[in-house]
Scaffold this motif. Structure first.
Motif, mmCIF file in Angstrom:
data_model
loop_
_atom_site.group_PDB
_atom_site.id
_atom_site.type_symbol
_atom_site.label_atom_id
_atom_site.label_comp_id
_atom_site.label_asym_id
_atom_site.label_seq_id
_atom_site.Cartn_x
_atom_site.Cartn_y
_atom_site.Cartn_z
ATOM 1 N N GLY A 10 0.806 -1.214 0.000
ATOM 2 C CA GLY A 10 0.000 0.000 0.000
ATOM 3 C C GLY A 10 0.839 1.265 0.000
ATOM 4 N N THR A 11 0.174 2.390 0.194
ATOM 5 C CA THR A 11 0.842 3.684 0.267
ATOM 6 C C THR A 11 0.758 4.192 1.694
ATOM 7 N N HIS A 12 1.903 4.571 2.255
ATOM 8 C CA HIS A 12 1.947 4.988 3.653
ATOM 9 C C HIS A 12 2.687 6.309 3.759
ATOM 10 N N THR A 13 2.542 6.937 4.903
ATOM 11 C CA THR A 13 3.196 8.214 5.164
ATOM 12 C C THR A 13 4.240 8.051 6.246
ATOM 13 N N TRP A 14 5.100 9.085 6.344
ATOM 14 C CA TRP A 14 6.131 9.044 7.382
ATOM 15 C C TRP A 14 5.510 9.076 8.778
ATOM 16 N N LEU A 15 4.343 9.710 8.908
ATOM 17 C CA LEU A 15 3.689 9.750 10.219
ATOM 18 C C LEU A 15 3.316 8.352 10.681
ATOM 19 N N GLU A 16 2.797 7.536 9.758
ATOM 20 C CA GLU A 16 2.455 6.157 10.104
ATOM 21 C C GLU A 16 3.697 5.373 10.524
ATOM 22 N N PHE A 17 4.783 5.622 9.799
ATOM 23 C CA PHE A 17 6.026 4.913 10.129
ATOM 24 C C PHE A 17 6.522 5.307 11.517
ATOM 25 N N VAL A 18 6.502 6.621 11.809
ATOM 26 C CA VAL A 18 6.958 7.082 13.133
ATOM 27 C C VAL A 18 6.058 6.532 14.234
ATOM 28 N N LEU A 19 4.758 6.517 13.991
ATOM 29 C CA LEU A 19 3.833 5.968 14.984
ATOM 30 C C LEU A 19 4.102 4.471 15.215
ATOM 31 N N ALA A 20 4.361 3.751 14.143
ATOM 32 C CA ALA A 20 4.640 2.322 14.275
ATOM 33 C C ALA A 20 5.913 2.082 15.085
ATOM 34 N N VAL A 21 6.946 2.890 14.803
ATOM 35 C CA VAL A 21 8.197 2.759 15.555
ATOM 36 C C VAL A 21 7.968 3.093 17.029
ATOM 37 N N ALA A 22 7.168 4.143 17.283
ATOM 38 C CA ALA A 22 6.874 4.529 18.663
ATOM 39 C C ALA A 22 6.133 3.407 19.395
ATOM 40 N N ILE A 23 5.181 2.786 18.700
ATOM 41 C CA ILE A 23 4.441 1.681 19.323
ATOM 42 C C ILE A 23 5.386 0.527 19.660
ATOM 43 N N VAL A 24 6.293 0.213 18.734
ATOM 44 C CA VAL A 24 7.264 -0.852 18.991
ATOM 45 C C VAL A 24 8.136 -0.510 20.194
ATOM 46 N N ALA A 25 8.566 0.761 20.280
ATOM 47 C CA ALA A 25 9.409 1.172 21.407
ATOM 48 C C ALA A 25 8.665 1.034 22.727
ATOM 49 N N VAL A 26 7.387 1.461 22.747
ATOM 50 C CA VAL A 26 6.590 1.355 23.983
ATOM 51 C C VAL A 26 6.404 -0.101 24.376
ATOM 52 N N VAL A 27 6.064 -0.937 23.383
ATOM 53 C CA VAL A 27 5.881 -2.362 23.666
ATOM 54 C C VAL A 27 7.187 -2.987 24.171
ATOM 55 N N ALA A 28 8.321 -2.590 23.589
ATOM 56 C CA ALA A 28 9.607 -3.143 24.013
ATOM 57 C C ALA A 28 9.921 -2.755 25.452
ATOM 58 N N VAL A 29 9.658 -1.480 25.805
ATOM 59 C CA VAL A 29 9.901 -1.032 27.185
ATOM 60 C C VAL A 29 8.987 -1.764 28.161
ATOM 61 N N ALA A 30 7.721 -1.900 27.781
ATOM 62 C CA ALA A 30 6.771 -2.602 28.654
ATOM 63 C C ALA A 30 7.168 -4.066 28.825
ATOM 64 N N ALA A 31 7.558 -4.690 27.719
ATOM 65 C CA ALA A 31 7.982 -6.091 27.801
ATOM 66 C C ALA A 31 9.233 -6.237 28.665
ATOM 67 N N THR A 32 10.126 -5.259 28.581
ATOM 68 C CA THR A 32 11.345 -5.304 29.400
ATOM 69 C C THR A 32 11.006 -5.278 30.876
ATOM 70 N N PHE A 33 10.159 -4.340 31.284
ATOM 71 C CA PHE A 33 9.784 -4.258 32.693
ATOM 72 C C PHE A 33 9.048 -5.516 33.141
ATOM 73 N N LEU A 34 8.127 -6.014 32.307
ATOM 74 C CA LEU A 34 7.348 -7.189 32.679
ATOM 75 C C LEU A 34 8.237 -8.423 32.812
ATOM 76 N N LEU A 35 9.099 -8.628 31.820
ATOM 77 C CA LEU A 35 9.974 -9.795 31.880
ATOM 78 C C LEU A 35 10.961 -9.696 33.029
ATOM 79 N N ASN A 36 11.494 -8.505 33.288
ATOM 80 C CA ASN A 36 12.410 -8.340 34.420
ATOM 81 C C ASN A 36 11.718 -8.675 35.741
ATOM 82 N N PHE A 37 10.471 -8.246 35.874
ATOM 83 C CA PHE A 37 9.716 -8.529 37.103
ATOM 84 C C PHE A 37 9.469 -10.026 37.267
ATOM 85 N N VAL A 38 9.005 -10.664 36.174
ATOM 86 C CA VAL A 38 8.703 -12.103 36.245
ATOM 87 C C VAL A 38 9.966 -12.923 36.487
ATOM 88 N N VAL A 39 11.030 -12.600 35.730
ATOM 89 C CA VAL A 39 12.278 -13.361 35.866
ATOM 90 C C VAL A 39 12.885 -13.174 37.251
#
Length: 351
Positions: A10-39
């Motif tokens: 499809g056709t996408h914009t840079w805003l969509e790309f930045v939002l996707a990267v931001a979502i990945v970063a948030v998920v990665a940080v959340a996963a880091t805290f969650l996994l650190n707590f569980v481990v």
């Protein structure tokens, strides 16, 4: 279509790309805290070392982040011209981090097995043998993982297959040259593997090499480190232990027998000396009570040589015991039987 030839979606914009990267970063940080707590919770319950678990957790979270960014790039990147080189970079990173993760898992597994064989116990011959073999296997596994990862990364580059054909065409000559150049290195590697599984030496073995007494501190694929009694380190190639005779004082057991020799005068009361020796030795905790004895081994040249035999649980204890017994018997000869002190007799004759 290859792995690097990802089609545009499809056709996408840079805003969509930045939002996707931001979502990945948030998920990665959340996963880091969650996994650190569980481990951390699991580690406290099972008694695991958090530092060693980190060798698995860090590459795992890094791999998830890279895969997330890869997906975000493929789905939302507006510039199709950038997709192929970035996808190539992502593949290389995934391979490298996967190798890092696998190395961490292997390291954690080997460490878990090592903990089952402590060497700070009295009878540790089996533990030392297992630890020595585990150390060598750990290094071999690490080398295999790195080699496979490098090979996989090289295969992602176009033209590597064609290059491989030309390399194989000259492999005969190159192999001979490389074999001659690496002869010493390869012989050390093979010697290291041989030492690990032939049980000739093990980590913490007591050895005498190059007229030096010490313990095997580290064994690698190419060299062995011996810790000398005065805390110096003697580094020897693995081939040394396969080609040169050496003494291993703990080959089958750490218990050892030692002697102290005294030169005394012929007037020494042997029975009294033997009684004093038995009295002093019986009060020593370093004596393991396996054997003891007093023997006259020589009586020539105006002196009597007495050998005092004793045993101990290990070489370190035997050294201390011999020093204690030597001091005690010298003191007894000097105080209780001063006439037994070695002397030179001179007879004056009148003509």
């Amino acid at each position: 279509m290859g792995i690097l030839d990802t089609p545009a979606i499809g056709t996408h914009t840079w805003l969509e790309f930045v939002l996707a990267v931001a979502i990945v970063a948030v998920v990665a940080v959340a996963a880091t805290f969650l996994l650190n707590f569980v481990v951390a919770a699991v580690a406290r319950r099972r008694g695991w070392d958090l530092a060693k678990i980190g060798r698995i957790l860090r590459p795992f979270l890094t791999l998830l982040t890279i895969i997330g960014l890869w997906i975000a790039m493929v789905v939302t990147l507006p510039e199709a011209d950038w997709r192929v080189p970035l996808t190539h970079l992502a593949v290389i990173l995934v391979i490298a981090v996967s190798a890092w993760l696998l190395a961490g898992i292997v390291s954690f597994a080997f460490e878990a097995v090592r903990l089952r064989y402590p060497i700070d116990v009295a009878d540790n011959s089996k533990a030392r043998r297992v630890r020595t073999q585990l150390d060598i296997l750990h290094r071999v596994a690490g080398a295999v993982i790195i080699t496979i990862a490098i090979g996989a990364i090289l295969l992602t580059f176009p033209g590597v297959s064609a290059l491989g054909a030309s390399v194989l065409a000259s492999a005969g000559v190159a192999g001979v040259v490389a074999g001659l150049a690496a002869q010493t290195t390869l012989s050390n590697v093979f010697a290291g593997v041989q030492l690990a599984f032939s049980d000739a030496i093990r980590v913490d073995d007591v050895v005498v090499v190059e007229d030096e007494w010490g313990r095997i501190e580290e064994m690698t694929l190419s060299y062995v480190v011996v810790r000398i009694w005065d805390d110096r380190r003697l580094v020897l190639p693995s081939t040394y232990f396969t080609t040169t005779p050496f003494a291993n004082w703990t080959r089958h057991a750490s218990a050892i027998t030692g002697t102290v020799e005294l030169d005394v005068d012929w007037s020494v009361p042997i029975s009294a000396l033997r009684a004093r020796f038995d009295e002093v030795l019986s009060g020593q905790k370093l004596w393991d009570r396996r054997a003891s004895g007093v023997q006259v081994t020589e009586a020539t040249g105006g002196i009597v040589r007495v050998r005092l035999l004793m045993t101990a649980a290990d070489s370190g204890s035997l050294w201390d015991l011999r020093c204690i017994m030597r001091e005690a018997m010298v003191e007894w000869v000097r105080e209780a039987s001063p006439r037994a002190v070695p002397r030179t007799r001179v007879e004056m004759l009148e003509e």
